[in-house]
Design a protein around this motif. Structure first.
Motif, mmCIF file in Angstrom:
data_model
loop_
_atom_site.group_PDB
_atom_site.id
_atom_site.type_symbol
_atom_site.label_atom_id
_atom_site.label_comp_id
_atom_site.label_asym_id
_atom_site.label_seq_id
_atom_site.Cartn_x
_atom_site.Cartn_y
_atom_site.Cartn_z
ATOM 1 N N ILE A 345 0.873 -1.178 0.000
ATOM 2 C CA ILE A 345 0.000 0.000 0.000
ATOM 3 C C ILE A 345 0.902 1.217 0.000
ATOM 4 N N ARG A 346 0.665 2.140 -0.926
ATOM 5 C CA ARG A 346 1.529 3.327 -1.048
ATOM 6 C C ARG A 346 0.764 4.600 -0.685
ATOM 7 N N ALA A 347 1.483 5.522 -0.074
ATOM 8 C CA ALA A 347 0.879 6.803 0.291
ATOM 9 C C ALA A 347 0.490 7.550 -0.983
ATOM 10 N N PRO A 348 -0.764 8.020 -1.094
ATOM 11 C CA PRO A 348 -1.198 8.707 -2.310
ATOM 12 C C PRO A 348 -0.705 10.151 -2.388
ATOM 13 N N LEU A 366 -4.752 2.735 9.484
ATOM 14 C CA LEU A 366 -3.749 3.798 9.512
ATOM 15 C C LEU A 366 -4.393 5.062 8.968
ATOM 16 N N LEU A 367 -4.155 6.211 9.636
ATOM 17 C CA LEU A 367 -4.679 7.495 9.166
ATOM 18 C C LEU A 367 -3.523 8.433 8.881
ATOM 19 N N GLY A 391 4.757 4.503 11.422
ATOM 20 C CA GLY A 391 4.073 4.689 12.702
ATOM 21 C C GLY A 391 3.626 6.117 12.897
ATOM 22 N N VAL A 392 2.906 6.329 13.995
ATOM 23 C CA VAL A 392 2.381 7.656 14.316
ATOM 24 C C VAL A 392 3.538 8.663 14.410
ATOM 25 N N GLY A 393 3.366 9.811 13.752
ATOM 26 C CA GLY A 393 4.377 10.860 13.771
ATOM 27 C C GLY A 393 5.310 10.826 12.577
ATOM 28 N N LYS A 398 4.746 10.912 -1.132
ATOM 29 C CA LYS A 398 3.871 10.306 -2.139
ATOM 30 C C LYS A 398 4.564 9.102 -2.780
ATOM 31 N N GLY A 399 3.859 7.965 -2.820
ATOM 32 C CA GLY A 399 4.405 6.753 -3.422
ATOM 33 C C GLY A 399 5.153 5.872 -2.462
ATOM 34 N N GLN A 400 5.355 6.318 -1.232
ATOM 35 C CA GLN A 400 6.099 5.524 -0.243
ATOM 36 C C GLN A 400 5.231 4.354 0.244
ATOM 37 N N VAL A 401 5.853 3.182 0.402
ATOM 38 C CA VAL A 401 5.132 2.026 0.928
ATOM 39 C C VAL A 401 4.847 2.261 2.407
ATOM 40 N N ILE A 402 3.565 2.169 2.765
ATOM 41 C CA ILE A 402 3.172 2.410 4.158
ATOM 42 C C ILE A 402 2.631 1.155 4.839
ATOM 43 N N GLY A 403 2.322 0.093 4.039
ATOM 44 C CA GLY A 403 1.798 -1.134 4.638
ATOM 45 C C GLY A 403 1.474 -2.155 3.557
ATOM 46 N N TYR A 404 0.746 -3.224 3.983
ATOM 47 C CA TYR A 404 0.465 -4.333 3.067
ATOM 48 C C TYR A 404 -0.989 -4.794 3.225
ATOM 49 N N VAL A 405 -1.610 -5.042 2.101
ATOM 50 C CA VAL A 405 -3.034 -5.432 2.066
ATOM 51 C C VAL A 405 -3.267 -6.703 2.881
#
Length: 433
Positions: A345-348, A366-367, A391-393, A398-405
């Protein structure tokens, strides 16, 4: 966010029957797939219960259709049986009458034969080659001669008439016997047809009895499936209320952060103006050097477009959904992407991770607060993930991997549930992306 009320086969024989079954199977498969999509935010227990209810009700309808067809055929066989029994009874009466007619004709013929035989014997005994001469010689007068000749003629006429009557009776007897034989053949044919229809009727009665038992069993199965579905619906309703409460809490936290950001921006603006005023006062109010801070040229415009968080098709859109069982409209509060478990999952868009936690409904979520973009404060949320790599903070780009489905929380399969808030209010994600 839930889905599915009671659904809707008539069965025939041969190819048409097979085609209808195939069409019915495809229809049920499509309905099951739609149910899975509609229940993508629900538990697998509810999905299975609703699909089981659909299947049970479809089976019941099919069995009822078969039973109705069998009962219709049975009613026709029973009506035919009654008709054939009446026909047989009438034919039997006609047969008895024909047999009586044959017997009567035979008796009359026998009597006529006896009478003709007596006449023939008498004539034979009295008739010789000299009979005519005897008549002439034994005649005493002209009148006596005429009388004896008349008697002789009458005797011969009587014999001839008796023979004609005999032939007539013989013909009547043959006709009566022919009619009797025809009726007997028809009765035999009708009895055979009646026997075959009776056998068919008994088979249909047995079939109707078996199908009635099947319908009763399927009614129980359908009732059990409905009870299970209703139980799961009740549980799912509770979960939906939890999700609604969670949404409200998240919106409040987002609103608090926006208020905090606005307050901070206002404070920074006041501080900036204060610095400008102080600098201006220090220069003695001179403006010969122009305005302080900033460059004379225009700042370059930045990219404010949001990219898709995963490369996958949309499987469920944002919006109100009609619950398939309760018939109540409920909000599906995001857009679902049918990505497989483990897909990155990538940051939009760039922003700061403000929340990361597990929720029973949304699973791992994640928010990210993206700040003010195109004049509005934007927050995005990612749900049901297997895990997150930030993590928080953390500041993300943009485009950075933030997690996995993943498929954590109230989920029936691997997918990403994307949510978007604009100025603290939830919106359709696809209206912003």
């Amino acid at each position: 966010m839930l889905a599915v009320g009671a659904l809707g086969l008539s069965l025939c024989l041969g190819t048409a029957h097979a085609d209808e079954l195939t069409d019915r199977r495809d229809q049920l498969e499509r309905a099951a797939q739609q149910t899975k999509r509609d229940l993508s935010e629900s538990t697998k227990g509810l999905q299975d219960a609703v699909v089981a209810l659909q299947a049970a009700e479809a089976e019941l309808r099919d069995a009822e259709t078969r039973l109705a067809a069998t009962q219709e055929q049975l009613a026709a066989a029973q009506a035919l049986d009654e008709k054939m029994q009446k026909k047989l009874a009438k034919a039997q009466e006609e047969l008895e009458a024909a047999r009586v007619a044959v017997a009567d004709n035979q008796l009359e013929l026998d009597n006529q034969l006896a009478m003709v035989g007596e006449v023939v014997r008498t004539e034979y005994q009295q008739r010789t080659n000299l009979m005519g001469v005897a008549v002439l010689l034994q005649t005493h007068s002209q009148a006596d001669l005429q009388t004896k000749m008349q008697w002789s003629t009458t005797m011969f006429d009587t014999a001839e008439a008796s023979m004609d009557r005999l032939r007539e009776l013989q013909q009547k007897l043959e006709a009566a016997e022919a009619r009797r034989a025809k009726i007997e053949a028809q009765v035999a044919e009708d009895r055979q047809a009646a026997a075959e229809n009776l056998e068919r009727k008994e088979q249909l009665e047995a079939q109707a009895e078996a199908e009635t038992a099947q319908v009763q069993a399927l009614v129980q199965k359908s009732d059990s499936a409905r009870a299970a579905a209703e139980k799961e619906v009740e549980a799912d309703e509770k979960r939906y209320q939890e999700l609604t409460a969670e949404r409200s809490a998240v919106e409040q936290r987002i609103a608090d952060r926006i208020a905090e950001a606005k307050a901070k921006a206002a404070a920074e603006e006041r501080a900036r103006k204060a610095r400008e005023e102080a600098a201006k006062a220090k220069r003695g109010g001179s403006s010969s050097k122009g305005s302080s801070g900033g460059s004379s040229g225009s700042s370059p415009s930045r990219d404010t477009s949001f990219s898709m968080p995963v490369n996958a098709p949309i499987t469920s859109k944002y919006g109100m959904r009609l619950h398939p069982v309760t018939g109540i409209y409920k909000l599906h509060d995001g857009t679902d992407f049918g990505a497989g478990c483990g897909v990155p999952i990538r940051a939009p868009y760039s922003g700061t991770v403000t929340e990361r936690y597990y929720n029973a409904g949304y699973g791992n979520r994640l928010l990210i607060d993206h700040g003010k973009v195109r004049g509005s404060y934007i927050t995005t949320s990612y749900n049901h993930a297997t895990s997150y790599s930030v993590g928080v903070g953390d500041r993300v780009s943009k485009g950075q991997v933030i997690g996995y489905v993943g498929t954590t929380g109230y989920s029936t399969g691997c997918h990403l549930h994307l949510m978007v808030w604009k100025n603290g209010s939830m919106i359709n994600p696809m209206s912003w992306f």
